[in-house]
Design an enzyme around this catalytic site. Structure first.
Site, PDB file in Angstrom:
ATOM      1  N   ALA A 132       0.853  -1.191   0.000  1.00 50.64           N
ATOM      2  CA  ALA A 132       0.000   0.000   0.000  1.00 50.64           C
ATOM      3  C   ALA A 132       0.882   1.230   0.000  1.00 50.64           C
ATOM      4  O   ALA A 132       2.072   1.159   0.295  1.00 50.64           O
ATOM      5  CB  ALA A 132      -0.882   0.024   1.252  1.00 50.64           C
TER       6      ALA A 132
ATOM      7  N   TYR B 127      -5.585   8.565   3.027  1.00 46.74           N
ATOM      8  CA  TYR B 127      -4.963   7.289   3.398  1.00 46.74           C
ATOM      9  C   TYR B 127      -5.927   6.466   4.256  1.00 46.74           C
ATOM     10  O   TYR B 127      -6.252   5.319   3.930  1.00 46.74           O
ATOM     11  CB  TYR B 127      -3.649   7.540   4.147  1.00 46.74           C
ATOM     12  CG  TYR B 127      -3.119   6.324   4.867  1.00 46.74           C
ATOM     13  CD1 TYR B 127      -2.683   5.214   4.151  1.00 46.74           C
ATOM     14  CD2 TYR B 127      -3.072   6.269   6.267  1.00 46.74           C
ATOM     15  CE1 TYR B 127      -2.212   4.079   4.810  1.00 46.74           C
ATOM     16  CE2 TYR B 127      -2.604   5.149   6.929  1.00 46.74           C
ATOM     17  CZ  TYR B 127      -2.175   4.056   6.201  1.00 46.74           C
ATOM     18  OH  TYR B 127      -1.717   2.930   6.848  1.00 46.74           O
TER      19      TYR B 127
ATOM     20  N   PHE C  96      -1.963   0.060  15.293  1.00 46.88           N
ATOM     21  CA  PHE C  96      -1.675   1.374  15.831  1.00 46.88           C
ATOM     22  C   PHE C  96      -0.228   1.692  15.406  1.00 46.88           C
ATOM     23  O   PHE C  96       0.095   1.462  14.257  1.00 46.88           O
ATOM     24  CB  PHE C  96      -2.018   1.414  17.329  1.00 46.88           C
ATOM     25  CG  PHE C  96      -3.525   1.568  17.499  1.00 46.88           C
ATOM     26  CD1 PHE C  96      -4.409   0.601  17.004  1.00 46.88           C
ATOM     27  CD2 PHE C  96      -4.076   2.706  18.054  1.00 46.88           C
ATOM     28  CE1 PHE C  96      -5.795   0.766  17.071  1.00 46.88           C
ATOM     29  CE2 PHE C  96      -5.456   2.879  18.138  1.00 46.88           C
ATOM     30  CZ  PHE C  96      -6.314   1.912  17.643  1.00 46.88           C
TER      31      PHE C  96
ATOM     32  N   ARG D 257       0.539   8.095  21.782  1.00 42.83           N
ATOM     33  CA  ARG D 257       0.296   7.034  20.801  1.00 42.83           C
ATOM     34  C   ARG D 257       0.588   5.665  21.425  1.00 42.83           C
ATOM     35  O   ARG D 257       1.357   5.555  22.383  1.00 42.83           O
ATOM     36  CB  ARG D 257       1.217   7.213  19.572  1.00 42.83           C
ATOM     37  CG  ARG D 257       0.932   8.485  18.774  1.00 42.83           C
ATOM     38  CD  ARG D 257      -0.390   8.398  18.042  1.00 42.83           C
ATOM     39  NE  ARG D 257      -0.690   9.609  17.289  1.00 42.83           N
ATOM     40  CZ  ARG D 257      -1.429  10.622  17.731  1.00 42.83           C
ATOM     41  NH1 ARG D 257      -1.946  10.591  18.945  1.00 42.83           N
ATOM     42  NH2 ARG D 257      -1.673  11.675  16.958  1.00 42.83           N
TER      43      ARG D 257
END
Ligand code: NAD
Length: 341
Positions: free
Chosen positions: A80, A146, A174, A232
């Protein structure tokens, strides 16, 4: 047979297996005794990232029909375009490569009778979360082409499962980090992250420690988080790879499982920088920069479903260990100035 060996070796196509995550998963498949064919156009990947023992075919997923036949037990689809910022500038590239490419792949799989798919989806499908930790039932409102293209693929796969009996899992990663040393000794090659341009925090911070960048930019320090910087969920690439092997056995024909992969705990940008200072012994200067549009304050996964459905538990959850593995890989790459073109 090596660690994690399976009773029944199978043959898998790994698209994007010359990239970071695909290479590490391909290596895990080989270590489990499977045969692996890597299909990659080397647009962002590197030949050196294809594990020894895998068969390599240079080509695009759009051409998978030429390669697939009934001998493949499944496809693991990593190929991708995955730069969020670039997707905002060039949305067409993302729809064509990610959505269009996957549609071609799904049709090739159906034509060849390949029964199983594991797909690299992303936390970017959720956009700005209303609640943290994020579960798979959270609303999906991607803030970039995206994320939107990946969400479209998740829907596409669901439709193909329902209509044609594909067994599939979309794994919503993640922040993937760290490096993997293939089984076989401490001096063997490491498989790690080398994107160009690099946009992921840990490798960027380590580039400062290597002297390849003067400072690391901290995009926003006024978020509603303990130290004001974004939080994150960092997941070690080897833990992630293990989830893919479990996902290959997790669904039956006609079922599409969508599953988050994260540790369930978050670290702030400043915590990552502090940890990297301790690991590398370098002062790693930081530079304040404005918030980036569409950057949520906190992205942390609920990994409950992965635990329940895949029987998966991450075991490399210490940030210092993740950064140390990435540091070892980055040092070995030092002197590497960019992809060969
Ligand atoms: N790294 C992360 O933190 C992260 C997080 C969420 C999701 N993901 C997803 O995981 C997957 C792998 O990510 P990565 O970090 O390893 O990226 P990567 O860029 O290292 O790997 C992608 C690979 O796909 C190949 N590729 C791209 N388009 C292709 C095409 N049309 N045909 C054949 N090969 C093609 C590239 O050459 C590259 O080797 C991607 O789908 C990405 O969106 C990654």
């Amino acid at each position: 047979m090596t660690r994690g060996a399976t009773a029944e070796p199978k043959k898998y196509l790994v698209t994007g297996g010359a990239g970071y995550v695909g290479g590490v998963v391909a290596q895990h498949l080989l270590e489990a005794g499977h045969r692996v064919v890597v299909l990659d156009d080397l647009s962002t990947g590197h030949l050196a990232g294809v594990p020894a023992g895998a068969e390599f075919v240079e080509g695009r997923v759009q051409e998978a029909a030429r390669l697939l036949d009934g001998t493949f037990a499944g496809v693991l689809h990593f190929a991708a375009s995955s730069q969020v910022g670039e997707s905002v500038e060039e949305p067409g590239k993302y729809w064509r490569n990610n959505a269009g490419g996957t549609l071609d792949l799904l049709e090739a799989m159906r034509g060849a009778g390949v029964p199983r798919l594991v797909f690299s989806s992303t936390a970017a499908t959720y956009g700005e979360p209303r609640n943290v930790p994020i579960s798979e039932t959270a609303p999906t409102a991607p803030t970039s082409p995206y994320g939107a293209s990946k969400l479209a693929v998740d829907h596409m796969i669901g439709g193909v499962c329902a209509a044609h009996g594909l067994a599939a899992v979309s794994l919503r990663y993640f922040n993937v980090a760290g490096a993997y040393r293939p089984v076989g000794g401490p001096d063997g090659p490491l498989l790690g992250e080398r994107h160009d341009p690099e946009s992921h925090l840990i490798p960027l911070v380590l580039q400062v420690a290597l002297g390849r960048r003067e400072a690391v930019s901290v995009f926003g320090d006024d978020y509603p988080t303990p130290d004001g910087t974004c939080v994150r969920d960092y997941i070690h690439v080897a833990d992630l790879a293990e989830a893919h092997l479990l996902a290959l056995e997790a669904t039956s024909p006609g079922e599409h499982l969508v599953c988050n992969l994260g540790n369930g705990s978050g670290f702030s940008v400043r915590e990552v920088i502090r940890t990297a200072r301790a690991v590398t012994g370098h002062p790693i200067p930081e530079r304040a920069a404005p918030r980036r549009a569409g950057d949520p304050a906190v992205l942390v996964a609920s990994a409950e479903l992965a635990r329940r459905r895949l029987g998966w538990r991450p075991s490399r959850t210490e940030l210092a260990g993740i950064v140390a593995d990435a540091w070892e890989f980055a040092r070995r790459q030092d002197g590497w100035k960019g992809p060969e073109r």
